[in-house]
Motif scaffolding. Sequence first.
Motif, PDB file in Angstrom:
ATOM      1  N   MET A 313     -23.752  -6.799  -9.862  1.00 54.06           N
ATOM      2  CA  MET A 313     -24.509  -6.987  -8.627  1.00 54.06           C
ATOM      3  C   MET A 313     -24.432  -5.721  -7.777  1.00 54.06           C
ATOM      4  O   MET A 313     -23.344  -5.175  -7.559  1.00 54.06           O
ATOM      5  CB  MET A 313     -23.969  -8.176  -7.839  1.00 54.06           C
ATOM      6  N   ILE A 314     -25.582  -5.253  -7.299  1.00 58.63           N
ATOM      7  CA  ILE A 314     -25.650  -4.086  -6.423  1.00 58.63           C
ATOM      8  C   ILE A 314     -26.556  -4.398  -5.240  1.00 58.63           C
ATOM      9  O   ILE A 314     -27.342  -5.340  -5.271  1.00 58.63           O
ATOM     10  CB  ILE A 314     -26.166  -2.833  -7.154  1.00 58.63           C
ATOM     11  N   ASP A 409     -23.755 -18.217  -2.668  1.00 53.92           N
ATOM     12  CA  ASP A 409     -24.217 -16.837  -2.538  1.00 53.92           C
ATOM     13  C   ASP A 409     -25.433 -16.687  -3.455  1.00 53.92           C
ATOM     14  O   ASP A 409     -25.295 -16.712  -4.682  1.00 53.92           O
ATOM     15  CB  ASP A 409     -23.076 -15.906  -2.971  1.00 53.92           C
ATOM     16  N   PRO A 410     -26.659 -16.562  -2.898  1.00 53.63           N
ATOM     17  CA  PRO A 410     -27.871 -16.579  -3.739  1.00 53.63           C
ATOM     18  C   PRO A 410     -27.875 -15.520  -4.841  1.00 53.63           C
ATOM     19  O   PRO A 410     -28.352 -15.789  -5.950  1.00 53.63           O
ATOM     20  CB  PRO A 410     -29.000 -16.335  -2.732  1.00 53.63           C
ATOM     21  N   SER A 415     -27.110 -14.384 -10.623  1.00 55.76           N
ATOM     22  CA  SER A 415     -26.342 -13.629 -11.617  1.00 55.76           C
ATOM     23  C   SER A 415     -25.718 -14.567 -12.632  1.00 55.76           C
ATOM     24  O   SER A 415     -25.684 -14.272 -13.840  1.00 55.76           O
ATOM     25  CB  SER A 415     -25.243 -12.812 -10.924  1.00 55.76           C
ATOM     26  N   LEU A 416     -25.224 -15.695 -12.155  1.00 55.24           N
ATOM     27  CA  LEU A 416     -24.605 -16.676 -13.046  1.00 55.24           C
ATOM     28  C   LEU A 416     -25.626 -17.225 -14.038  1.00 55.24           C
ATOM     29  O   LEU A 416     -25.344 -17.364 -15.239  1.00 55.24           O
ATOM     30  CB  LEU A 416     -23.996 -17.798 -12.209  1.00 55.24           C
ATOM     31  N   GLU A 417     -26.832 -17.513 -13.559  1.00 58.27           N
ATOM     32  CA  GLU A 417     -27.894 -18.007 -14.437  1.00 58.27           C
ATOM     33  C   GLU A 417     -28.202 -16.997 -15.539  1.00 58.27           C
ATOM     34  O   GLU A 417     -28.292 -17.345 -16.725  1.00 58.27           O
ATOM     35  CB  GLU A 417     -29.166 -18.281 -13.629  1.00 58.27           C
ATOM     36  N   VAL A 418     -28.388 -15.734 -15.135  1.00 60.23           N
ATOM     37  CA  VAL A 418     -28.735 -14.691 -16.100  1.00 60.23           C
ATOM     38  C   VAL A 418     -27.591 -14.472 -17.089  1.00 60.23           C
ATOM     39  O   VAL A 418     -27.810 -14.313 -18.298  1.00 60.23           O
ATOM     40  CB  VAL A 418     -29.085 -13.380 -15.373  1.00 60.23           C
ATOM     41  N   LEU A 419     -26.362 -14.475 -16.590  1.00 61.46           N
ATOM     42  CA  LEU A 419     -25.216 -14.267 -17.466  1.00 61.46           C
ATOM     43  C   LEU A 419     -25.120 -15.375 -18.514  1.00 61.46           C
ATOM     44  O   LEU A 419     -24.887 -15.102 -19.705  1.00 61.46           O
ATOM     45  CB  LEU A 419     -23.924 -14.204 -16.648  1.00 61.46           C
TER      46      LEU A 419
END
Length: 436
Positions: A313-314, A409-410, A415-419
Amino acid sequence: MVLAKRGLVLGATAFILTTVAVTGAGLHLSQGQILNLSSSPKEVVDEVWQIINRYYVDATFNQQDWRQIRTQYLEASYGNDEEAYTAIREMLETLDDPYTRFMDPEEFEDMQIDTSGSLTGVGIQIAKDEESDRLIVVSPIDDSPAFNAGIIAKDIITKIDGQDTLGMEVNDAVQLIRGERGTEVILTIQRGDREIDFPIVRDRIEIHPVRTRIEETRSGNVAYIRLTQFNANAAQDMREALREFEAMNGPDTVVGYVLDLRSNPGGLLNASVDIARMWLDEGKIVSTHDRRGEVERQVANNTALTDKPLVVMIDGGSASASEIVSAALQDNQRAILIGTESFGKGLVQSVRPLSDGSGLAVTIAEYRTPNGRSITKDKKIKPDVVVELSDEEREELQLNNNRIGTVDDPQFARSLEVLLEQVLTHSGTQLEVMVR
Protein backbone atom coordinates in the motif's frame (compact mmCIF):
# COMPACT_ATOMS: atom_id res chain seq x y z
CA MET A 1 13.52 11.55 5.36
CA VAL A 2 17.15 12.66 5.28
CA LEU A 3 19.67 10.02 6.23
CA ALA A 4 23.09 9.00 4.99
CA LYS A 5 24.72 5.93 3.46
CA ARG A 6 28.44 6.35 2.77
CA GLY A 7 28.00 10.07 2.31
CA LEU A 8 24.77 9.83 0.36
CA VAL A 9 21.56 11.18 1.80
CA LEU A 10 18.10 10.11 0.75
CA GLY A 11 15.42 12.60 1.56
CA ALA A 12 11.80 13.10 0.83
CA THR A 13 12.26 16.64 1.99
CA ALA A 14 13.54 18.67 4.89
CA PHE A 15 11.90 17.72 8.14
CA ILE A 16 10.73 19.27 11.35
CA LEU A 17 11.75 16.05 13.05
CA THR A 18 14.32 13.84 11.43
CA THR A 19 17.28 11.69 12.18
CA VAL A 20 20.34 12.55 10.20
CA ALA A 21 23.68 10.85 9.92
CA VAL A 22 26.24 13.39 8.76
CA THR A 23 29.23 11.77 7.20
CA GLY A 24 32.79 12.88 7.78
CA ALA A 25 33.55 13.02 4.08
CA GLY A 26 34.62 16.64 4.42
CA LEU A 27 35.38 19.04 1.61
CA HIS A 28 37.90 18.04 -1.04
CA LEU A 29 39.03 20.76 -3.44
CA SER A 30 41.77 20.74 -6.02
CA GLN A 31 44.52 23.28 -5.36
CA GLY A 32 43.80 25.27 -8.48
CA GLN A 33 40.26 26.00 -7.36
CA ILE A 34 40.98 27.81 -4.10
CA LEU A 35 41.46 31.54 -3.99
CA ASN A 36 43.58 33.31 -1.39
CA LEU A 37 40.68 34.68 0.64
CA SER A 38 41.26 36.85 3.67
CA SER A 39 37.90 36.79 5.41
CA SER A 40 36.32 33.75 7.06
CA PRO A 41 32.78 34.59 5.87
CA LYS A 42 34.02 34.77 2.29
CA GLU A 43 35.79 31.45 2.68
CA VAL A 44 32.48 29.81 3.58
CA VAL A 45 30.85 31.33 0.49
CA ASP A 46 33.57 29.81 -1.65
CA GLU A 47 33.37 26.45 0.15
CA VAL A 48 29.72 26.24 -0.81
CA TRP A 49 30.45 27.24 -4.39
CA GLN A 50 33.20 24.61 -4.67
CA ILE A 51 30.99 21.80 -3.36
CA ILE A 52 28.21 22.67 -5.80
CA ASN A 53 30.70 23.00 -8.65
CA ARG A 54 32.16 19.57 -7.96
CA TYR A 55 29.19 17.46 -6.91
CA TYR A 56 25.88 19.00 -7.98
CA VAL A 57 23.79 16.56 -10.04
CA ASP A 58 23.01 19.04 -12.83
CA ALA A 59 26.21 19.92 -14.69
CA THR A 60 24.46 22.93 -16.26
CA PHE A 61 23.62 24.32 -12.79
CA ASN A 62 20.06 25.06 -13.92
CA GLN A 63 21.42 26.74 -17.05
CA GLN A 64 23.38 29.21 -14.92
CA ASP A 65 26.92 30.52 -15.53
CA TRP A 66 28.23 29.06 -12.28
CA ARG A 67 31.72 30.52 -12.68
CA GLN A 68 30.30 33.98 -13.18
CA ILE A 69 28.19 33.51 -10.06
CA ARG A 70 31.36 32.69 -8.12
CA THR A 71 33.02 35.87 -9.32
CA GLN A 72 29.95 37.91 -8.41
CA TYR A 73 29.73 36.60 -4.84
CA LEU A 74 33.46 36.59 -4.11
CA GLU A 75 33.86 40.18 -5.25
CA ALA A 76 31.29 41.27 -2.66
CA SER A 77 32.26 42.29 0.89
CA TYR A 78 30.76 40.61 3.93
CA GLY A 79 30.86 42.38 7.26
CA ASN A 80 29.78 39.33 9.27
CA ASP A 81 28.68 35.72 9.00
CA GLU A 82 25.00 36.56 8.57
CA GLU A 83 25.69 38.64 5.46
CA ALA A 84 27.68 35.73 4.01
CA TYR A 85 24.88 33.29 4.86
CA THR A 86 22.35 35.49 3.10
CA ALA A 87 24.60 35.56 0.03
CA ILE A 88 24.97 31.78 0.09
CA ARG A 89 21.22 31.27 0.17
CA GLU A 90 20.80 33.72 -2.72
CA MET A 91 23.46 31.84 -4.68
CA LEU A 92 21.75 28.50 -4.09
CA GLU A 93 18.37 29.89 -5.14
CA THR A 94 19.69 30.16 -8.70
CA LEU A 95 19.72 26.34 -8.83
CA ASP A 96 15.94 26.20 -8.24
CA ASP A 97 16.39 23.05 -6.13
CA PRO A 98 14.53 23.03 -2.78
CA TYR A 99 16.62 20.09 -1.55
CA THR A 100 19.98 21.81 -1.94
CA ARG A 101 20.08 24.07 1.08
CA PHE A 102 22.43 25.86 3.43
CA MET A 103 22.20 25.52 7.22
CA ASP A 104 23.79 27.99 9.61
CA PRO A 105 25.64 26.45 12.59
CA GLU A 106 22.54 26.38 14.79
CA GLU A 107 20.39 24.80 12.08
CA PHE A 108 23.13 22.31 11.25
CA GLU A 109 23.51 21.32 14.88
CA ASP A 110 19.76 20.85 15.18
CA MET A 111 19.89 18.58 12.16
CA GLN A 112 22.41 16.25 13.74
CA ILE A 113 19.97 14.43 15.96
CA ASP A 114 21.06 11.06 17.25
CA THR A 115 19.44 8.11 15.43
CA SER A 116 18.21 6.43 18.61
CA GLY A 117 14.59 6.56 17.45
CA SER A 118 13.56 9.05 20.13
CA LEU A 119 12.83 12.66 19.16
CA THR A 120 11.24 15.77 20.60
CA GLY A 121 8.86 18.00 18.66
CA VAL A 122 5.52 17.83 16.83
CA GLY A 123 6.35 15.02 14.42
CA ILE A 124 5.76 16.17 10.86
CA GLN A 125 7.83 16.07 7.69
CA ILE A 126 7.44 19.10 5.45
CA ALA A 127 8.55 20.34 2.06
CA LYS A 128 8.14 23.48 -0.02
CA ASP A 129 5.05 23.33 -2.22
CA GLU A 130 6.05 25.07 -5.44
CA GLU A 131 2.50 25.57 -6.66
CA SER A 132 1.30 27.51 -3.62
CA ASP A 133 4.75 28.78 -2.49
CA ARG A 134 3.87 27.52 0.96
CA LEU A 135 4.78 24.49 3.07
CA ILE A 136 3.23 21.08 2.48
CA VAL A 137 3.04 18.16 4.90
CA VAL A 138 4.72 15.07 3.48
CA SER A 139 3.43 12.96 6.35
CA PRO A 140 3.04 12.99 10.12
CA ILE A 141 4.92 10.47 12.25
CA ASP A 142 2.60 7.82 13.66
CA ASP A 143 1.38 8.59 17.20
CA SER A 144 3.17 11.95 17.21
CA PRO A 145 1.44 15.11 18.49
CA ALA A 146 0.79 16.22 14.89
CA PHE A 147 -0.64 12.81 13.96
CA ASN A 148 -2.92 12.72 16.99
CA ALA A 149 -4.04 16.30 16.36
CA GLY A 150 -5.27 15.28 12.90
CA ILE A 151 -2.57 16.62 10.55
CA ILE A 152 -2.51 14.51 7.36
CA ALA A 153 -0.30 14.17 4.28
CA LYS A 154 -0.74 16.88 1.64
CA ASP A 155 -2.02 19.47 4.15
CA ILE A 156 -0.82 22.96 3.24
CA ILE A 157 0.52 24.98 6.18
CA THR A 158 -0.68 28.55 5.67
CA LYS A 159 0.28 29.97 9.08
CA ILE A 160 2.51 29.08 12.02
CA ASP A 161 1.34 30.75 15.22
CA GLY A 162 -0.43 33.28 13.02
CA GLN A 163 2.58 34.04 10.83
CA ASP A 164 1.84 33.72 7.12
CA THR A 165 3.97 31.05 5.40
CA LEU A 166 3.72 32.48 1.88
CA GLY A 167 7.27 32.39 0.50
CA MET A 168 8.63 30.95 3.75
CA GLU A 169 11.64 28.63 3.50
CA VAL A 170 11.68 25.23 5.19
CA ASN A 171 14.53 26.24 7.52
CA ASP A 172 12.56 29.25 8.76
CA ALA A 173 9.48 27.09 9.34
CA VAL A 174 11.59 24.62 11.30
CA GLN A 175 12.68 27.35 13.68
CA LEU A 176 9.07 28.47 14.23
CA ILE A 177 7.64 25.00 14.76
CA ARG A 178 10.43 23.59 16.88
CA GLY A 179 10.26 24.25 20.63
CA GLU A 180 10.49 22.79 24.09
CA ARG A 181 8.46 19.83 25.22
CA GLY A 182 5.10 20.86 26.67
CA THR A 183 4.85 24.12 24.71
CA GLU A 184 2.19 24.74 22.08
CA VAL A 185 2.35 25.74 18.43
CA ILE A 186 -0.69 26.48 16.27
CA LEU A 187 -0.54 25.32 12.66
CA THR A 188 -3.15 26.73 10.30
CA ILE A 189 -3.88 24.18 7.61
CA GLN A 190 -5.48 24.56 4.19
CA ARG A 191 -7.30 21.32 3.34
CA GLY A 192 -9.41 21.56 0.24
CA ASP A 193 -11.67 24.57 0.69
CA ARG A 194 -11.26 24.60 4.46
CA GLU A 195 -8.74 26.43 6.63
CA ILE A 196 -8.33 24.82 10.06
CA ASP A 197 -6.31 25.77 13.16
CA PHE A 198 -4.52 22.86 14.86
CA PRO A 199 -3.10 23.63 18.34
CA ILE A 200 -0.31 21.08 18.89
CA VAL A 201 1.64 20.48 22.11
CA ARG A 202 5.26 19.53 21.47
CA ASP A 203 6.31 16.25 23.06
CA ARG A 204 8.84 13.45 23.04
CA ILE A 205 8.23 11.02 20.19
CA GLU A 206 9.13 7.36 20.28
CA ILE A 207 9.57 5.88 16.81
CA HIS A 208 8.76 2.20 16.33
CA PRO A 209 9.13 1.61 12.59
CA VAL A 210 7.55 -1.86 12.27
CA ARG A 211 4.08 -2.83 13.46
CA THR A 212 2.35 -6.10 12.70
CA ARG A 213 -0.92 -7.95 13.10
CA ILE A 214 -2.69 -11.01 11.73
CA GLU A 215 -5.92 -10.79 9.75
CA GLU A 216 -7.80 -14.09 9.89
CA THR A 217 -9.67 -15.01 6.70
CA ARG A 218 -11.39 -18.12 5.33
CA SER A 219 -8.41 -18.60 3.03
CA GLY A 220 -5.90 -18.44 5.86
CA ASN A 221 -4.00 -15.89 7.90
CA VAL A 222 -2.78 -12.69 6.24
CA ALA A 223 0.15 -10.87 7.85
CA TYR A 224 -0.15 -7.09 7.92
CA ILE A 225 3.14 -5.18 8.28
CA ARG A 226 3.17 -1.41 8.64
CA LEU A 227 6.56 0.26 8.12
CA THR A 228 6.52 3.91 9.16
CA GLN A 229 10.10 4.85 8.23
CA PHE A 230 13.40 3.37 7.10
CA ASN A 231 15.49 4.14 10.17
CA ALA A 232 18.48 2.26 11.56
CA ASN A 233 16.25 -0.39 13.15
CA ALA A 234 13.83 -0.93 10.28
CA ALA A 235 15.60 -3.76 8.45
CA GLN A 236 16.26 -5.82 11.57
CA ASP A 237 12.70 -5.32 12.84
CA MET A 238 11.32 -6.32 9.43
CA ARG A 239 13.55 -9.39 9.30
CA GLU A 240 12.41 -10.53 12.74
CA ALA A 241 8.75 -10.01 11.85
CA LEU A 242 9.03 -11.98 8.61
CA ARG A 243 10.90 -14.85 10.25
CA GLU A 244 8.26 -15.04 12.97
CA PHE A 245 5.44 -15.10 10.42
CA GLU A 246 7.19 -17.67 8.21
CA ALA A 247 7.72 -19.96 11.21
CA MET A 248 3.98 -20.18 11.87
CA ASN A 249 2.62 -23.64 11.00
CA GLY A 250 -0.67 -25.51 10.90
CA PRO A 251 -3.83 -23.39 11.16
CA ASP A 252 -1.65 -20.35 11.97
CA THR A 253 0.23 -20.49 8.66
CA VAL A 254 0.49 -17.14 6.87
CA VAL A 255 -0.73 -17.33 3.27
CA GLY A 256 0.26 -13.82 2.17
CA TYR A 257 1.37 -10.34 3.19
CA VAL A 258 0.16 -6.74 3.08
CA LEU A 259 3.04 -4.28 3.42
CA ASP A 260 1.84 -0.79 4.36
CA LEU A 261 4.19 2.02 3.23
CA ARG A 262 1.58 4.77 3.39
CA SER A 263 2.82 8.04 4.91
CA ASN A 264 6.33 6.59 5.10
CA PRO A 265 8.65 9.47 4.14
CA GLY A 266 11.72 7.30 3.61
CA GLY A 267 15.05 7.04 5.37
CA LEU A 268 18.22 5.02 5.00
CA LEU A 269 19.07 3.84 1.52
CA ASN A 270 20.69 0.66 2.80
CA ALA A 271 17.56 -0.12 4.84
CA SER A 272 15.42 0.12 1.70
CA VAL A 273 17.77 -2.21 -0.19
CA ASP A 274 17.91 -4.70 2.70
CA ILE A 275 14.13 -4.77 3.00
CA ALA A 276 13.60 -5.16 -0.76
CA ARG A 277 15.94 -8.16 -0.66
CA MET A 278 13.72 -9.82 1.95
CA TRP A 279 11.00 -10.05 -0.71
CA LEU A 280 13.09 -10.50 -3.88
CA ASP A 281 15.45 -13.37 -4.71
CA GLU A 282 16.71 -11.83 -7.94
CA GLY A 283 16.47 -8.67 -10.00
CA LYS A 284 17.62 -5.08 -9.85
CA ILE A 285 16.45 -2.98 -6.88
CA VAL A 286 17.71 0.54 -7.59
CA SER A 287 20.45 2.38 -9.44
CA THR A 288 22.04 5.70 -8.57
CA HIS A 289 23.01 8.21 -11.28
CA ASP A 290 25.09 11.35 -10.91
CA ARG A 291 25.91 13.85 -13.64
CA ARG A 292 28.41 11.39 -15.17
CA GLY A 293 25.93 8.53 -15.41
CA GLU A 294 25.22 5.41 -13.36
CA VAL A 295 27.53 5.16 -10.35
CA GLU A 296 25.96 2.37 -8.30
CA ARG A 297 23.51 -0.47 -8.74
CA GLN A 298 21.83 -2.53 -6.02
CA VAL A 299 20.47 -5.99 -6.84
CA ALA A 300 18.74 -8.83 -5.02
CA ASN A 301 21.09 -11.53 -3.73
CA ASN A 302 19.00 -14.69 -3.27
CA THR A 303 18.20 -13.90 0.37
CA ALA A 304 14.41 -13.52 0.16
CA LEU A 305 12.63 -14.69 3.30
CA THR A 306 9.34 -15.51 1.58
CA ASP A 307 7.84 -15.98 -1.87
CA LYS A 308 4.23 -15.74 -0.73
CA PRO A 309 1.84 -13.27 -2.41
CA LEU A 310 2.42 -9.63 -1.49
CA VAL A 311 0.42 -6.42 -1.76
CA VAL A 312 2.04 -3.05 -1.00
CA MET A 313 0.00 0.00 0.00
CA ILE A 314 1.30 3.46 -0.97
CA ASP A 315 -0.04 7.01 -0.96
CA GLY A 316 1.05 10.62 -1.38
CA GLY A 317 3.08 10.41 1.82
CA SER A 318 5.18 7.48 0.54
CA ALA A 319 8.49 9.02 -0.45
CA SER A 320 12.15 8.36 -1.11
CA ALA A 321 13.09 4.94 0.33
CA SER A 322 9.42 3.93 0.25
CA GLU A 323 9.41 4.63 -3.46
CA ILE A 324 12.58 2.59 -3.95
CA VAL A 325 11.03 -0.48 -2.32
CA SER A 326 7.59 -0.18 -3.90
CA ALA A 327 9.03 0.45 -7.37
CA ALA A 328 11.47 -2.46 -7.06
CA LEU A 329 8.68 -4.83 -6.10
CA GLN A 330 6.42 -3.47 -8.84
CA ASP A 331 9.01 -3.52 -11.64
CA ASN A 332 10.03 -7.08 -10.73
CA GLN A 333 6.35 -8.14 -10.64
CA ARG A 334 6.78 -9.29 -7.06
CA ALA A 335 3.94 -7.26 -5.60
CA ILE A 336 0.75 -5.45 -6.53
CA LEU A 337 0.67 -1.79 -5.46
CA ILE A 338 -2.60 -0.44 -4.09
CA GLY A 339 -3.60 3.07 -3.01
CA THR A 340 -2.69 6.38 -4.62
CA GLU A 341 0.42 7.72 -6.36
CA SER A 342 3.54 8.37 -4.28
CA PHE A 343 5.16 11.65 -3.27
CA GLY A 344 7.73 11.83 -6.09
CA LYS A 345 11.20 12.29 -4.59
CA GLY A 346 14.02 10.47 -6.36
CA LEU A 347 16.95 12.69 -5.47
CA VAL A 348 19.97 11.94 -3.32
CA GLN A 349 21.59 14.54 -1.09
CA SER A 350 24.99 14.64 0.56
CA VAL A 351 25.15 16.55 3.84
CA ARG A 352 28.50 18.24 4.33
CA PRO A 353 29.91 20.19 7.27
CA LEU A 354 31.57 23.52 6.48
CA SER A 355 34.61 25.06 8.14
CA ASP A 356 32.68 27.45 10.42
CA GLY A 357 30.26 24.83 11.78
CA SER A 358 27.53 25.45 9.23
CA GLY A 359 26.42 22.77 6.76
CA LEU A 360 25.25 22.17 3.23
CA ALA A 361 22.83 19.59 1.83
CA VAL A 362 23.57 19.24 -1.88
CA THR A 363 21.74 17.14 -4.45
CA ILE A 364 24.39 14.90 -5.99
CA ALA A 365 22.42 12.17 -7.72
CA GLU A 366 19.06 10.66 -8.56
CA TYR A 367 17.91 7.10 -8.17
CA ARG A 368 16.06 5.09 -10.79
CA THR A 369 13.81 2.06 -10.57
CA PRO A 370 14.73 -1.34 -12.05
CA ASN A 371 12.92 -0.40 -15.26
CA GLY A 372 14.87 2.86 -15.47
CA ARG A 373 12.14 5.18 -14.24
CA SER A 374 13.11 8.46 -12.62
CA ILE A 375 11.01 9.40 -9.61
CA THR A 376 10.19 13.08 -9.62
CA LYS A 377 7.37 15.44 -8.86
CA ASP A 378 5.91 14.68 -12.31
CA LYS A 379 6.87 10.98 -12.45
CA LYS A 380 5.60 9.37 -9.30
CA ILE A 381 5.09 5.69 -8.47
CA LYS A 382 1.59 4.81 -9.57
CA PRO A 383 -0.39 2.00 -7.93
CA ASP A 384 -1.65 -0.95 -9.95
CA VAL A 385 -5.01 -0.64 -8.19
CA VAL A 386 -6.14 2.89 -7.34
CA VAL A 387 -8.09 3.28 -4.11
CA GLU A 388 -8.72 6.88 -3.14
CA LEU A 389 -9.60 8.03 0.36
CA SER A 390 -11.69 11.12 0.92
CA ASP A 391 -10.43 13.75 3.35
CA GLU A 392 -13.12 12.61 5.76
CA GLU A 393 -11.97 8.99 5.55
CA ARG A 394 -8.32 9.94 6.11
CA GLU A 395 -9.21 12.12 9.07
CA GLU A 396 -11.36 9.35 10.53
CA LEU A 397 -8.52 6.84 10.27
CA GLN A 398 -6.02 9.22 11.77
CA LEU A 399 -8.22 10.11 14.70
CA ASN A 400 -8.99 6.41 15.21
CA ASN A 401 -5.62 4.96 14.23
CA ASN A 402 -6.47 1.55 15.69
CA ARG A 403 -8.53 1.11 12.50
CA ILE A 404 -5.50 1.53 10.22
CA GLY A 405 -4.71 -1.81 8.61
CA THR A 406 -8.09 -3.32 9.46
CA VAL A 407 -11.19 -3.96 7.37
CA ASP A 408 -12.44 -0.53 8.53
CA ASP A 409 -9.58 0.92 6.45
CA PRO A 410 -10.87 1.04 2.81
CA GLN A 411 -7.42 0.72 1.26
CA PHE A 412 -6.54 -2.25 3.44
CA ALA A 413 -9.90 -3.88 2.75
CA ARG A 414 -9.27 -3.67 -1.01
CA SER A 415 -5.68 -4.88 -0.51
CA LEU A 416 -7.00 -7.91 1.34
CA GLU A 417 -9.39 -8.73 -1.51
CA VAL A 418 -6.63 -8.50 -4.12
CA LEU A 419 -4.19 -10.49 -1.99
CA LEU A 420 -6.65 -13.34 -1.45
CA GLU A 421 -7.23 -13.49 -5.21
CA GLN A 422 -3.47 -13.95 -5.57
CA VAL A 423 -3.40 -16.62 -2.87
CA LEU A 424 -5.80 -18.68 -4.97
CA THR A 425 -3.59 -18.43 -8.07
CA HIS A 426 -0.19 -18.49 -6.38
CA SER A 427 2.10 -21.17 -7.83
CA GLY A 428 5.12 -20.54 -5.64
CA THR A 429 7.21 -19.14 -8.51
CA GLN A 430 4.97 -16.77 -10.42
CA LEU A 431 2.78 -13.84 -9.36
CA GLU A 432 0.02 -12.94 -11.76
CA VAL A 433 -0.55 -9.21 -11.63
CA MET A 434 -4.27 -8.61 -11.56
CA VAL A 435 -5.27 -4.99 -11.98
CA ARG A 436 -8.86 -3.96 -11.52
